[in-house]
Design a protein around this motif. Structure first.
Motif, PDB file in Angstrom:
ATOM      1  N   ARG A  17       0.926  -1.216   0.058  1.00 34.45           N
ATOM      2  CA  ARG A  17      -0.006  -0.014  -0.099  1.00 34.45           C
ATOM      3  C   ARG A  17       0.871   1.226  -0.155  1.00 34.45           C
ATOM      4  N   SER A  32      -4.728   1.005   3.758  1.00 32.32           N
ATOM      5  CA  SER A  32      -4.884   0.035   4.590  1.00 32.32           C
ATOM      6  C   SER A  32      -5.098  -1.217   4.363  1.00 32.32           C
ATOM      7  N   ASP A  80      -7.283  -4.870   5.918  1.00 28.18           N
ATOM      8  CA  ASP A  80      -7.994  -5.519   7.035  1.00 28.18           C
ATOM      9  C   ASP A  80      -7.347  -6.903   7.351  1.00 28.18           C
ATOM     10  N   THR A 106      -7.571  -3.318  11.473  1.00 28.62           N
ATOM     11  CA  THR A 106      -7.098  -2.814  10.489  1.00 28.62           C
ATOM     12  C   THR A 106      -5.742  -2.130  10.622  1.00 28.62           C
ATOM     13  N   VAL A 107      -4.811  -2.291   9.690  1.00 33.57           N
ATOM     14  CA  VAL A 107      -3.528  -1.654   9.669  1.00 33.57           C
ATOM     15  C   VAL A 107      -3.621  -0.584   8.743  1.00 33.57           C
ATOM     16  N   HIS A 108      -2.958   0.698   8.840  1.00 35.98           N
ATOM     17  CA  HIS A 108      -3.081   1.760   8.233  1.00 35.98           C
ATOM     18  C   HIS A 108      -1.693   2.134   8.133  1.00 35.98           C
ATOM     19  N   PHE A 126       3.177   2.368  11.006  1.00 37.61           N
ATOM     20  CA  PHE A 126       1.923   1.854  11.117  1.00 37.61           C
ATOM     21  C   PHE A 126       0.847   2.517  12.223  1.00 37.61           C
ATOM     22  N   LEU A 130      -2.578   0.616  13.977  1.00 38.82           N
ATOM     23  CA  LEU A 130      -3.574  -0.389  13.942  1.00 38.82           C
ATOM     24  C   LEU A 130      -4.605  -0.056  14.671  1.00 38.82           C
ATOM     25  N   THR A 131      -5.763  -0.056  14.200  1.00 36.05           N
ATOM     26  CA  THR A 131      -7.097   0.020  15.025  1.00 36.05           C
ATOM     27  C   THR A 131      -7.600  -1.305  15.435  1.00 36.05           C
TER      28      THR A 131
END
Length: 357
Positions: free
Chosen positions: A197, A202, A204, A210-212, A235, A237-238
């Motif tokens: 990316r 991001s 899933d 989820t990693v952004h 990174f 991470l949510t």
């Protein structure tokens, strides 16, 4: 002495690739890792961090390598913590320091490795380059089932190709990396699938995680002719256990990239930040924070807890093995912050979700 000096310079050029060696000659060369549209951080051949200073040249590398101020390192810098044997799964949040910039994050039933490096040297060759001063904080055979592997960038102290191929063969995790790094991973195993990316993208990871990919003030290279041809990142991470912010390598710059993380995602529950490889400042400042700057980032993102990494395992720069932790303690005291809010992790050290209650 001449041979010793040559090896020092060769190590700096081929292992850390900190000078802009070959840049002018290869300015128009084709990028072997990535082809894509021009953007605000990609010129069609090379990536760049907007506002970052120009690349250092060979003269700067020589000035640093042959200059004074390098602190001595012993052959071994043992951790006071034993090797960890992680549980198979964790419902909450548990972080283990493997060493340098390598972490195992266990969160909400998922096991995530970041920049796993098990190599004895952070180097493309086995006979020179920074040598590991302590064993990994988790033996490879003691790793739990790995669901995802996140790679921040392609420097040898962050991207260990043989161990990534072994992880794919034994665990088949999801690999996530910034643009161009998939081509590098596939040189170690052509079957490795990599979710690449750009900044702002991001992936899933399942289980509500989820990693952004977000910007970092850094650069990339595996040799002397591919400088900045693969992207780098941090990174976010949510997760069901809160927001996690991990930075592999970065300079502080003007601080905008850190304030933007808070504006976009909110204050993290946990920030893992680099605190080492920062001396001499005239050379390292654009790409590596020092502990004082790491404390500034900790405050600006509003994290509840911070963990310091990227120190004490590989001798990359001039400071001694214990100086980052000592400097972090001084910076926290100056900022009137409790020492337990920002821990300088050692290999094998565990932080779990009960630590910030």
């Amino acid at each position: 002495m001449k041979n010793h000096g040559f090896l020092k310079l060769a190590s700096a050029m081929t292992v850390m690739t900190l000078g802009g060696v070959g840049y002018a000659a290869h300015r128009r060369s084709r990028n072997p890792y990535y082809r894509g549209p021009v953007s605000d951080h990609f010129d069609g051949v090379r990536f760049f961090s907007p506002g970052q200073p120009p690349d250092k040249g060979l003269g700067d590398v020589a000035r640093w390598q042959f200059g004074s101020g390098r602190e001595a390192w012993p052959a071994s810098v043992p951790s006071p913590f034993p090797q960890d044997t992680p549980p198979e799964r964790v419902d909450g949040l548990r972080v283990v320091h493997i060493g340098h910039a390598s972490l195992l994050i266990q969160v909400a039933g998922r096991n995530i490795l970041i920049d796993p490096v098990y190599a004895k040297r952070a180097s493309p060759v086995g006979f020179t380059g920074p040598k590991r001063a302590n064993p990994p904080g988790i033996a490879f055979t003691a790793l739990p089932p790995i669901d995802a592997v996140l790679i921040t960038h392609n420097h040898y102290d962050h991207l260990d190709g043989p161990i990534l191929a072994r992880l794919w063969a034994e665990h088949a995790p999801t690999f996530v990396a910034p643009l161009g790094n998939d081509a590098i991973l596939r040189t170690y195993d052509a079957t490795i699938p990599v979710e690449t990316r750009d900044w702002g993208g991001s992936v899933d990871l399942g289980g509500g995680i989820t990693v952004h990919l977000v910007p970092a003030n850094h650069w990339s290279a595996r040799g002397v002719n591919d400088r900045r041809m693969a992207l780098w990142c941090a990174f976010v991470l949510t997760t069901p256990q809160g927001l996690l912010y991990h930075v592999g390598d970065t300079g502080y710059g003007d601080g905008a990239i850190f304030r933007e993380v808070r504006q976009r995602f909110g204050p993290p529950r946990l920030a893992s930040l680099p605190i080492g490889a920062y001396e001499p400042r005239w050379f390292m400042q654009p790409q590596h924070m020092n502990p004082e700057e790491a404390v500034r980032v900790f405050r600006e993102v509003g994290a509840t807890q911070a963990l310091g990494h990227h120190w004490g395992t590989f001798r990359l720069t001039n400071e001694g093995p214990g100086e980052p932790a000592e400097a972090l303690g001084r910076a926290l005291a100056e900022a009137a912050l409790p020492a337990e809010r920002f821990l300088a992790l050692r290999p094998g050290q565990v932080w779990d979700s009960g630590a910030d209650r």
